[in-house]
Design a protein around this motif. Structure first.
Motif, PDB file in Angstrom:
ATOM      1  N   VAL A 124     -37.252 -17.287 -70.704  1.00  0.00           N
ATOM      2  CA  VAL A 124     -36.006 -16.512 -70.464  1.00  0.00           C
ATOM      3  C   VAL A 124     -34.748 -16.067 -71.728  1.00  0.00           C
ATOM      4  N   ARG A 125     -35.444 -16.153 -72.874  1.00  0.00           N
ATOM      5  CA  ARG A 125     -34.914 -15.990 -73.718  1.00  0.00           C
ATOM      6  C   ARG A 125     -35.335 -14.053 -74.153  1.00  0.00           C
ATOM      7  N   THR A 129     -36.737 -12.170 -70.806  1.00  0.00           N
ATOM      8  CA  THR A 129     -35.994 -10.886 -70.495  1.00  0.00           C
ATOM      9  C   THR A 129     -36.822  -9.602 -70.181  1.00  0.00           C
ATOM     10  N   VAL A 130     -37.287  -9.466 -71.231  1.00  0.00           N
ATOM     11  CA  VAL A 130     -37.392  -8.218 -70.767  1.00  0.00           C
ATOM     12  C   VAL A 130     -38.729  -7.910 -69.781  1.00  0.00           C
ATOM     13  N   VAL A 131     -39.821  -9.124 -69.534  1.00  0.00           N
ATOM     14  CA  VAL A 131     -40.677  -8.858 -68.453  1.00  0.00           C
ATOM     15  C   VAL A 131     -40.113  -9.460 -66.880  1.00  0.00           C
ATOM     16  N   ILE A 132     -38.681  -9.810 -67.193  1.00  0.00           N
ATOM     17  CA  ILE A 132     -38.584  -9.938 -65.673  1.00  0.00           C
ATOM     18  C   ILE A 132     -37.867  -9.087 -65.337  1.00  0.00           C
ATOM     19  N   ASP A 171     -33.269 -21.103 -67.017  1.00  0.00           N
ATOM     20  CA  ASP A 171     -34.606 -22.792 -66.667  1.00  0.00           C
ATOM     21  C   ASP A 171     -35.886 -21.819 -66.379  1.00  0.00           C
ATOM     22  N   GLY A 172     -36.508 -21.769 -66.744  1.00  0.00           N
ATOM     23  CA  GLY A 172     -37.902 -21.136 -67.441  1.00  0.00           C
ATOM     24  C   GLY A 172     -38.888 -21.690 -66.479  1.00  0.00           C
ATOM     25  N   LEU A 173     -38.374 -23.067 -66.280  1.00  0.00           N
ATOM     26  CA  LEU A 173     -39.975 -23.343 -64.877  1.00  0.00           C
ATOM     27  C   LEU A 173     -39.346 -22.357 -63.486  1.00  0.00           C
ATOM     28  N   LEU A 174     -38.080 -21.760 -63.251  1.00  0.00           N
ATOM     29  CA  LEU A 174     -37.146 -21.573 -61.940  1.00  0.00           C
ATOM     30  C   LEU A 174     -38.040 -20.152 -62.006  1.00  0.00           C
ATOM     31  N   ALA A 175     -38.250 -19.638 -63.273  1.00  0.00           N
ATOM     32  CA  ALA A 175     -38.444 -18.062 -63.930  1.00  0.00           C
ATOM     33  C   ALA A 175     -40.213 -18.009 -62.994  1.00  0.00           C
ATOM     34  N   VAL A 176     -41.108 -19.497 -63.758  1.00  0.00           N
ATOM     35  CA  VAL A 176     -42.075 -19.399 -63.240  1.00  0.00           C
ATOM     36  C   VAL A 176     -41.951 -19.017 -61.572  1.00  0.00           C
TER      37      VAL A 176
END
Length: 194
Positions: A124-125, A129-132, A171-176
């Motif tokens: 989420v850095r 953020t660009v990927v998201i 929270d990167g796990l939430l991004a997954v």
């Protein structure tokens, strides 16, 4: 300075408070409450609108798609402040509809907040953020089609909410989880049109 939210429930309370003295609530009022300069709360807001019963109002998924596209494209171009057209900012709903949607989201928000914590932060850095933002752009492009596939806009709202929360809470796990939900919603759409 954008308002900082520690969780989903706090964001919902802030939106409710900002709408307290109006009969109708415009998108501009809600965006001012969450912070027009901050990508994560904007994304979270769109996700919540699509995940709530408001997504059942004809045209809402398409309007939210435009909002996501405007914000993600500006983010990908490196803009720090987001510009939105006045006709979009003036769109409004009654305070009662907003209140019902916020009440409907209250219990799920409290549940989700208990599980949020900073983890897998590299997802989420800046590059994350660009990927998201890129994935959210793809979701936005598909949202008008989702008006034809039952519940797909709601599931897309879940993905956008998860992406927004992942960025807010680091929270990167939430991004997954959001990546998995995104894959599911595109599988649902593909199944409906193939």
């Amino acid at each position: 300075m954008p308002h900082q939210f520690s969780g989903l429930h706090q964001l919902l309370e802030h939106i409710e408070e900002s709408a307290r003295h109006s009969k109708r609530v415009s998108l501009e009022m809600v965006l001012q409450a969450v912070g027009l300069r901050s990508f994560a709360p904007l994304l979270l807001l769109v996700g919540l609108i699509l995940f709530s019963p408001l997504s059942g109002i004809p045209g809402v998924p398409t309007a939210m798609a435009l909002l996501v596209l405007l914000v993600t494209v500006q983010l990908l171009l490196g803009r720090k402040h987001f510009w939105l057209p006045q006709w979009m900012l003036r769109r409004s709903i009654s305070k009662q509809k907003l209140h019902r949607a916020l009440q409907w989201l209250d219990k799920p928000a409290r549940f989700v907040d208990r599980w949020l914590r900073p983890r897998l932060a590299f997802l989420v850095r800046r590059s994350g953020t660009v990927v998201i933002a890129t994935l959210c752009t793809v979701i936005a492009l598909a949202l008008p089609l989702m008006e034809l596939v039952p519940f797909s806009a709601t599931i897309a709202g879940m993905a956008l909410t998860a992406f927004g929360l992942a960025l807010v809470a680091h929270d990167g796990l939430l991004a997954v989880i959001a990546f998995a939900v995104t894959a599911f919603v595109f599988g649902l759409i593909a199944g409906a049109f193939i």
